[in-house]
Design a protein around this motif. Structure first.
Motif, PDB file in Angstrom:
ATOM      1  N   ARG A  26      70.367  21.571  38.743  1.00  0.00           N
ATOM      2  CA  ARG A  26      69.401  22.545  39.244  1.00  0.00           C
ATOM      3  C   ARG A  26      68.057  21.892  39.525  1.00  0.00           C
ATOM      4  O   ARG A  26      67.660  20.953  38.850  1.00  0.00           O
ATOM      5  CB  ARG A  26      69.203  23.658  38.232  1.00  0.00           C
ATOM      6  N   SER A  28      63.896  23.125  40.865  1.00  0.00           N
ATOM      7  CA  SER A  28      62.930  24.175  41.230  1.00  0.00           C
ATOM      8  C   SER A  28      61.755  23.533  41.936  1.00  0.00           C
ATOM      9  O   SER A  28      61.425  22.373  41.682  1.00  0.00           O
ATOM     10  CB  SER A  28      62.408  24.893  39.989  1.00  0.00           C
ATOM     11  N   HIS A  41      60.671  29.733  41.637  1.00  0.00           N
ATOM     12  CA  HIS A  41      61.259  29.340  42.923  1.00  0.00           C
ATOM     13  C   HIS A  41      62.379  28.317  42.717  1.00  0.00           C
ATOM     14  O   HIS A  41      62.252  27.153  43.110  1.00  0.00           O
ATOM     15  CB  HIS A  41      60.183  28.778  43.862  1.00  0.00           C
ATOM     16  N   PRO A  42      63.502  28.772  42.124  1.00  0.00           N
ATOM     17  CA  PRO A  42      64.635  27.851  41.987  1.00  0.00           C
ATOM     18  C   PRO A  42      65.206  27.542  43.370  1.00  0.00           C
ATOM     19  O   PRO A  42      65.230  28.402  44.249  1.00  0.00           O
ATOM     20  CB  PRO A  42      65.637  28.637  41.141  1.00  0.00           C
ATOM     21  N   ARG A  44      68.225  26.696  45.920  1.00  0.00           N
ATOM     22  CA  ARG A  44      69.640  27.060  46.036  1.00  0.00           C
ATOM     23  C   ARG A  44      70.362  25.988  46.829  1.00  0.00           C
ATOM     24  O   ARG A  44      69.792  25.374  47.717  1.00  0.00           O
ATOM     25  CB  ARG A  44      69.768  28.400  46.748  1.00  0.00           C
ATOM     26  N   ARG A  45      71.626  25.813  46.511  1.00  0.00           N
ATOM     27  CA  ARG A  45      72.456  24.870  47.269  1.00  0.00           C
ATOM     28  C   ARG A  45      72.923  25.537  48.557  1.00  0.00           C
ATOM     29  O   ARG A  45      73.384  26.668  48.546  1.00  0.00           O
ATOM     30  CB  ARG A  45      73.681  24.465  46.465  1.00  0.00           C
ATOM     31  N   THR A  46      72.790  24.825  49.666  1.00  0.00           N
ATOM     32  CA  THR A  46      73.290  25.329  50.941  1.00  0.00           C
ATOM     33  C   THR A  46      74.768  24.972  51.063  1.00  0.00           C
ATOM     34  O   THR A  46      75.322  24.245  50.238  1.00  0.00           O
ATOM     35  CB  THR A  46      72.526  24.712  52.126  1.00  0.00           C
ATOM     36  N   HIS A  51      69.562  21.169  48.546  1.00  0.00           N
ATOM     37  CA  HIS A  51      68.805  22.146  47.772  1.00  0.00           C
ATOM     38  C   HIS A  51      67.719  22.707  48.687  1.00  0.00           C
ATOM     39  O   HIS A  51      67.036  21.946  49.376  1.00  0.00           O
ATOM     40  CB  HIS A  51      68.099  21.486  46.577  1.00  0.00           C
ATOM     41  N   ALA A  53      64.531  25.977  49.100  1.00  0.00           N
ATOM     42  CA  ALA A  53      63.778  27.146  48.635  1.00  0.00           C
ATOM     43  C   ALA A  53      62.731  27.464  49.690  1.00  0.00           C
ATOM     44  O   ALA A  53      62.160  26.566  50.314  1.00  0.00           O
ATOM     45  CB  ALA A  53      63.099  26.872  47.299  1.00  0.00           C
TER      46      ALA A  53
END
Length: 127
Positions: A26, A28, A41-42, A44-46, A51, A53
């Motif tokens: 993970r 952020s 604001h973590p 996200r994986r596309t 990664h 945000a």
């Protein structure tokens, strides 16, 4: 990579932060705009594994930020407009399109990240 969208009618700009897929775990994006909160604001994986945000910020602002990766690793984005002792700085465009120094560095193909290890409690990464 840092991309700024066109400003909206109310003067806000969506800024997209993207990191490569080879960063494990993970991540952020944290900074003065979210009180350095790793939960705000973590990334996200596309579908391609990168990664990403999106942070909405006021047009014409300047922010300081860093990426916080799992295990307490701080990552600096060399696509940022500048850096200081706090981390990376990005100037949010006061006009459409944003063509800051960071975009010029991307065109020159510089390495994008610098890693600094720190120790943080495991609860920063739980959930």
């Amino acid at each position: 990579m840092i991309r700024q969208d066109e400003p909206t009618a109310d003067g806000l700009v969506d800024v997209t932060f993207t990191l490569p897929a080879d960063i494990p775990g993970r991540v952020s994006v944290v900074g003065d705009f979210n009180h350095w909160d790793p939960y705000a604001h973590p990334m996200r994986r596309t579908e391609h594994g990168t990664h990403t945000a999106v942070v909405t910020l006021p047009q014409g602002a300047s922010i300081c930020f860093r990426y916080l990766a799992e295990g307490g690793r701080w990552l600096d984005d060399l696509d940022a407009d500048a850096r200081d002792e706090r981390g990376c700085i990005v100037h949010i465009s006061a006009t459409a399109g944003g063509t800051g120094e960071g975009q010029a560095r991307r065109r020159r193909g510089r390495d994008r990240l610098r890693v600094a290890d720190v120790t943080l409690p495991p609860e920063y990464f739980s959930g």
